[in-house]
Every structure is written in structure tokens, then in C-alpha cells.
Design a protein around this motif. Structure first.
Motif, PDB file in Angstrom:
ATOM      1  N   ARG A  39      -8.493 -55.583   7.530  1.00 43.43           N
ATOM      2  CA  ARG A  39      -9.671 -56.256   6.976  1.00 43.43           C
ATOM      3  C   ARG A  39     -10.847 -56.168   7.941  1.00 43.43           C
ATOM      4  O   ARG A  39     -11.983 -55.936   7.535  1.00 43.43           O
ATOM      5  CB  ARG A  39      -9.324 -57.713   6.684  1.00 43.43           C
ATOM      6  N   VAL A  40     -10.580 -56.328   9.232  1.00 46.52           N
ATOM      7  CA  VAL A  40     -11.635 -56.201  10.238  1.00 46.52           C
ATOM      8  C   VAL A  40     -12.147 -54.763  10.264  1.00 46.52           C
ATOM      9  O   VAL A  40     -13.351 -54.515  10.325  1.00 46.52           O
ATOM     10  CB  VAL A  40     -11.114 -56.601  11.634  1.00 46.52           C
ATOM     11  N   ALA A  41     -11.212 -53.796  10.201  1.00 46.31           N
ATOM     12  CA  ALA A  41     -11.595 -52.386  10.216  1.00 46.31           C
ATOM     13  C   ALA A  41     -12.496 -52.053   9.032  1.00 46.31           C
ATOM     14  O   ALA A  41     -13.483 -51.316   9.168  1.00 46.31           O
ATOM     15  CB  ALA A  41     -10.345 -51.506  10.189  1.00 46.31           C
ATOM     16  N   SER A  42     -12.178 -52.598   7.864  1.00 46.49           N
ATOM     17  CA  SER A  42     -12.984 -52.352   6.673  1.00 46.49           C
ATOM     18  C   SER A  42     -14.381 -52.945   6.822  1.00 46.49           C
ATOM     19  O   SER A  42     -15.391 -52.290   6.532  1.00 46.49           O
ATOM     20  CB  SER A  42     -12.283 -52.952   5.453  1.00 46.49           C
ATOM     21  N   HIS A  43     -14.470 -54.197   7.325  1.00 45.74           N
ATOM     22  CA  HIS A  43     -15.770 -54.845   7.504  1.00 45.74           C
ATOM     23  C   HIS A  43     -16.607 -54.114   8.558  1.00 45.74           C
ATOM     24  O   HIS A  43     -17.815 -53.940   8.383  1.00 45.74           O
ATOM     25  CB  HIS A  43     -15.572 -56.313   7.920  1.00 45.74           C
ATOM     26  N   PHE A  44     -15.963 -53.704   9.638  1.00 45.09           N
ATOM     27  CA  PHE A  44     -16.684 -52.990  10.697  1.00 45.09           C
ATOM     28  C   PHE A  44     -17.252 -51.677  10.158  1.00 45.09           C
ATOM     29  O   PHE A  44     -18.410 -51.329  10.432  1.00 45.09           O
ATOM     30  CB  PHE A  44     -15.755 -52.722  11.877  1.00 45.09           C
ATOM     31  N   SER A  45     -16.448 -50.941   9.394  1.00 40.61           N
ATOM     32  CA  SER A  45     -16.911 -49.670   8.824  1.00 40.61           C
ATOM     33  C   SER A  45     -18.116 -49.887   7.915  1.00 40.61           C
ATOM     34  O   SER A  45     -19.106 -49.142   7.969  1.00 40.61           O
ATOM     35  CB  SER A  45     -15.780 -48.996   8.044  1.00 40.61           C
ATOM     36  N   ARG A  46     -18.064 -50.910   7.053  1.00 40.47           N
ATOM     37  CA  ARG A  46     -19.186 -51.203   6.156  1.00 40.47           C
ATOM     38  C   ARG A  46     -20.442 -51.574   6.946  1.00 40.47           C
ATOM     39  O   ARG A  46     -21.551 -51.154   6.605  1.00 40.47           O
ATOM     40  CB  ARG A  46     -18.817 -52.349   5.217  1.00 40.47           C
ATOM     41  N   LEU A  47     -20.239 -52.360   8.005  1.00 38.20           N
ATOM     42  CA  LEU A  47     -21.370 -52.789   8.837  1.00 38.20           C
ATOM     43  C   LEU A  47     -22.078 -51.591   9.453  1.00 38.20           C
ATOM     44  O   LEU A  47     -23.310 -51.476   9.405  1.00 38.20           O
ATOM     45  CB  LEU A  47     -20.870 -53.730   9.934  1.00 38.20           C
ATOM     46  N   VAL A  48     -21.296 -50.680  10.014  1.00 38.41           N
ATOM     47  CA  VAL A  48     -21.871 -49.516  10.685  1.00 38.41           C
ATOM     48  C   VAL A  48     -22.608 -48.626   9.688  1.00 38.41           C
ATOM     49  O   VAL A  48     -23.749 -48.207   9.929  1.00 38.41           O
ATOM     50  CB  VAL A  48     -20.774 -48.723  11.424  1.00 38.41           C
ATOM     51  N   ILE A  49     -21.973 -48.321   8.572  1.00 42.41           N
ATOM     52  CA  ILE A  49     -22.586 -47.433   7.578  1.00 42.41           C
ATOM     53  C   ILE A  49     -23.856 -48.049   6.984  1.00 42.41           C
ATOM     54  O   ILE A  49     -24.843 -47.356   6.722  1.00 42.41           O
ATOM     55  CB  ILE A  49     -21.578 -47.094   6.462  1.00 42.41           C
ATOM     56  N   SER A  50     -23.850 -49.361   6.796  1.00 42.98           N
ATOM     57  CA  SER A  50     -25.019 -50.021   6.191  1.00 42.98           C
ATOM     58  C   SER A  50     -26.252 -49.938   7.088  1.00 42.98           C
ATOM     59  O   SER A  50     -27.385 -50.050   6.604  1.00 42.98           O
ATOM     60  CB  SER A  50     -24.695 -51.479   5.878  1.00 42.98           C
ATOM     61  N   HIS A  51     -26.054 -49.737   8.401  1.00 46.69           N
ATOM     62  CA  HIS A  51     -27.179 -49.659   9.330  1.00 46.69           C
ATOM     63  C   HIS A  51     -27.422 -48.242   9.848  1.00 46.69           C
ATOM     64  O   HIS A  51     -28.320 -48.034  10.664  1.00 46.69           O
ATOM     65  CB  HIS A  51     -26.950 -50.598  10.515  1.00 46.69           C
ATOM     66  N   ALA A  52     -26.628 -47.276   9.395  1.00 46.14           N
ATOM     67  CA  ALA A  52     -26.793 -45.893   9.853  1.00 46.14           C
ATOM     68  C   ALA A  52     -28.027 -45.273   9.197  1.00 46.14           C
ATOM     69  O   ALA A  52     -28.248 -45.415   8.001  1.00 46.14           O
ATOM     70  CB  ALA A  52     -25.554 -45.069   9.532  1.00 46.14           C
ATOM     71  N   GLU A  53     -28.819 -44.581  10.006  1.00 52.18           N
ATOM     72  CA  GLU A  53     -30.032 -43.927   9.511  1.00 52.18           C
ATOM     73  C   GLU A  53     -30.126 -42.522  10.096  1.00 52.18           C
ATOM     74  O   GLU A  53     -29.577 -42.236  11.158  1.00 52.18           O
ATOM     75  CB  GLU A  53     -31.281 -44.721   9.907  1.00 52.18           C
ATOM     76  N   GLY A  54     -30.832 -41.659   9.362  1.00 48.33           N
ATOM     77  CA  GLY A  54     -31.154 -40.339   9.889  1.00 48.33           C
ATOM     78  C   GLY A  54     -30.141 -39.253   9.612  1.00 48.33           C
ATOM     79  O   GLY A  54     -30.299 -38.131  10.070  1.00 48.33           O
ATOM     80  N   GLY A  55     -29.107 -39.554   8.846  1.00 49.32           N
ATOM     81  CA  GLY A  55     -28.088 -38.555   8.560  1.00 49.32           C
ATOM     82  C   GLY A  55     -28.183 -38.013   7.154  1.00 49.32           C
ATOM     83  O   GLY A  55     -29.130 -38.276   6.410  1.00 49.32           O
ATOM     84  N   SER A  56     -27.167 -37.263   6.787  1.00 52.30           N
ATOM     85  CA  SER A  56     -27.089 -36.693   5.454  1.00 52.30           C
ATOM     86  C   SER A  56     -26.797 -37.787   4.426  1.00 52.30           C
ATOM     87  O   SER A  56     -25.903 -38.613   4.622  1.00 52.30           O
ATOM     88  CB  SER A  56     -25.983 -35.631   5.418  1.00 52.30           C
ATOM     89  N   ARG A  57     -27.533 -37.763   3.348  1.00 47.39           N
ATOM     90  CA  ARG A  57     -27.324 -38.768   2.292  1.00 47.39           C
ATOM     91  C   ARG A  57     -25.921 -38.645   1.698  1.00 47.39           C
ATOM     92  O   ARG A  57     -25.265 -39.642   1.411  1.00 47.39           O
ATOM     93  CB  ARG A  57     -28.379 -38.602   1.210  1.00 47.39           C
TER      94      ARG A  57
END
Length: 358
Positions: free
Chosen positions: A26-44
Motif C-alpha cells: 500500500r505504501v509502495a502504491s501511494h509512493f508511486s502515485r505521488l512521484v508520477i503526479s509531480h513528474a514533469e518534462g517527460g514523455s506523455r
């Protein structure tokens, strides 16, 4: 207590802490969502693939990653492109690779190599200004997130009650020390020290390796030894390393050291074997010897020795080269290079037979 035990700006230590917390799916899932939600500058498209985060996600720290490549006949068809700090996986083929940066910079084409793997890659950095512009159009590059943007969400991860107090204390210490601020990152002193050491150690280790091959295989090794080359020492993750290779025949070894200015320095030796059936059968006993006697681990594409070596912290370059040479001697005496030696000797004899007379 947290301040006494932690190393400032230590990405390895932080990665291990996150990996432990993310053992909870559950922590791994939340952490992944957190990181992706703030990622910028990459491929859509890469972000879209990564954003489909399942509810149950598994995490591994310091995972070796491989990309498919065309190799010499008889060799493996995949190449190790490095070790990413955190690798997240789930059912249905979902994957996410996360690279953590606090003060150290990126190695030569480090992110480009990670992005050659068929999985979205994201970096967490102090400032996106440190991201190479060459990643702009890479289909697997999902972008970068900044630590300052993640700080609040990191404190809200669904961490177990028994770990929450320590986790929040660590985040508070990092914020107080400015580790989450968007300042320019540079090479860590530890990586710079490691590179300086291996630059001096590499020629010593190569001479020792050549001498061991000559003693073990005698005249049969003459050609192989003459063709053996040193790959230029370079930064590798949080340390530095070098390799041995033969032109046209691929890599033999990769050696690296890391954390050399800490109390827990590590030495790693990777032996790249032939993986065709004949070579594996011929070298089965030799591979068993290095696993049982010399602490090498058998992995799909190579054998690896990696251990804490506290003695490395007190060695200069030449002495480090001698210490590495001792480990390489074990490989040579075990006979793991017999196929390499035979095949190169056979090539030489075929070449001489085809050479025109007169």
C-alpha cells in the motif's frame, strides 16, 4: 537519534529506507502515485503508462536493470545498463523505475541507459535543471519530480504506526539540513574519492589479472592477454568503477567501489560469462567453485561478488588495486576463463591458417 545514525545527502541510505517502507504494497502504491503526479518534462505516453498504478505494488532497492541488445554470437542478448535506486512492479506487467538524487549528479548517460529499458523511468531531484536535455523525446522517460514538491506527500504516506515517528523525524532532519531544497546538485565527495582511487587502482588490477591468466593458462592465454583492454574508469552510481574487455569479444569484468569515505565501503566484481549451452556445461564446475568458495552470486547474465569491505576505507589507489587483484585471482584459479582463452586461441589459429603464404 535519527541525526546520529543518518548520513547527510546519502542517496543509498535514503533509498534503503524507502525500500523498507515500500515493502508494504500500500505504501509502495501511494509512493508511486505521488512521484508520477509531480513528474514533469517527460514523455506523455510514459507518464500515462506509469500513472496506471495498481493497488498492490512491490518494491526492490538497488535493482540491476538490463536492456536488450545485439551481442557477439554466443554471448548474452541483454546488457546491464546500471542499477536503479528503486524498482516498482505489479501484476499485468506494470513497472516503474525511480532514480533518487540529493547532492550527486548523474553519471554519463545514466538516465538515457535506464530509459533504454522497456519501463517508465522517473527521477527525484532537488532541481529539474539537472536533468539532461537529451531525454526530451525518449518514450520511456516519464519526467522528474522535485523533493520540495513531494515533501508534504511523503509525510502522508500510509506508513505503519511503529515506523511513522522515525520516518517523520527523518523527513524533518532532511528539510532542516536543506536536503530537499532546489539547489544545484554536484558530484558527492564520496563518488569523487572513489573515482580518484579506481583511476590509480585499475592499472594495478589489470597487471595482476594478466599475470594470473598467464600463470593459470600459460601459452594458451598469450593472445587473450595481449588483447585485454582497460575500460576508462568512470563514475558508477554512488561510486566509481572500471572494466576489462577484448575488442570484438565483449566485456570480461566490471569492478566498482562505493561508499569509500563511510564506515561501510563496498566492493563489487561482476564476471560476464558466456551463456551458450556448451560454455555453461564446460564451466559448470568452475561456476560452482566461485559460488561456494568465493561468495559469487549467480545471476541470469553474469556472476557477481558484492560485499562490505571496511578495509577499503584505509587503502590508497595501488593498495586498492592489489586488493581487487586478489579477488580476480580467485576467479582465474577457479577456471572460469577457460572458454574465453580457448576461443580466442582458436580464432588465432584459424587466422594463421587462412593467411596467404609468401
Amino acid at each position: 537519534m535519527v541525526r546520529a545514525l543518518r548520513y547527510q545527502d546519502d542517496e543509498v541510505q535514503l533509498g534503503r529506507v524507502l525500500a523498507v517502507l515500500c515493502r508494504n504494497p500500500r505504501v509502495a502504491s501511494h509512493f508511486s502515485r505521488l512521484v508520477i503526479s509531480h513528474a514533469e518534462g517527460g514523455s506523455r505516453s510514459a507518464r500515462a503508462r506509469a500513472a496506471r498504478v495498481p493497488e498492490e505494488v512491490h518494491c526492490l532497492d538497488e535493482q540491476a536493470v538490463h536492456a536488450r541488445v545485439t551481442r557477439v554470437v554466443g554471448r548474452s542478448t541483454a546488457k546491464k545498463v546500471g542499477r536503479v535506486d528503486l524498482a516498482f512492479t505489479s501484476t499485468g506487467g506494470w513497472r516503474l523505475l525511480v532514480e533518487l538524487k540529493l547532492r550527486s549528479g548523474f553519471g554519463k548517460q545514466q538516465l538515457e541507459r535506464y530509459a533504454s529499458v522497456e519501463a517508465p523511468v522517473v527521477a527525484i531531484v532537488r532541481s529539474r535543471s539537472t536533468i539532461p536535455t537529451t531525454l526530451k523525446d525518449n518514450p520511456n522517460w516519464a519526467g522528474a519530480a522535485e523533493w520540495q514538491d513531494l515533501a508534504e506527500g511523503l509525510g502522508e504516506l500510509p506508513v505503519d504506526d511503529e515506523d511513522r515517528a522515525v520516518w517523520l523525524a527523518l523527513l524533518a532532519a532532511m528539510a532542516e539540513d536543506g536536503e530537499l531544497s532546489p539547489e544545484a546538485a554536484g558530484r558527492s565527495k564520496d563518488a569523487e574519492r572513489a573515482l580518484a582511487l579506481v583511476q590509480e587502482a585499475a592499472p594495478v588490477a589489470l597487471d595482476r589479472f594478466r599475470a594470473a591468466l598467464a600463470k593459470k593458462h600459460r601459452d594458451a592465454a598469450e593472445l587473450a592477454i595481449s588483447r585485454l583492454r582497460l575500460s576508462k574508469p568512470r563514475y558508477a552510481g554512488h561510486g566509481a568503477g572500471f572494466g576489462f574487455h577484448s575488442p570484438g569479444d565483449g566485456p570480461w569484468l566490471w569492478v566498482s567501489v562505493r561508499d569509500v569515505t563511510t564506515r561501510t565501503p563496498r566492493l563489487s566484481v561482476e564476471y560476464y560469462r558466456y551463456n551458450d549451452w556448451w560454455a555453461l556445461r564446460k564451466l559448470a564446475d568452475a561456476h560452482t567453485r566461485i559460488e561456494r568458495r568465493h561468495q559469487f552470486e549467480s545471476l541470469p547474465l553474469y556472476h557477481r561478488y558484492e560485499r562490505l569491505r571496511p578495509d577499503l576505507a584505509s587503502l590508497d589507489g595501488p593498495k586498492l588495486g592489489a586488493a581487487i587483484g586478489e579477488k580476480l585471482d580467485q576467479l582465474v584459479r577457479s577456471g572460469v576463463f577457460e572458454v574465453e582463452i580457448r576461443r580466442q586461441a582458436k580464432k588465432a589459429s584459424v587466422g594463421r591458417a587462412r593467411r596467404p603464404v609468401g
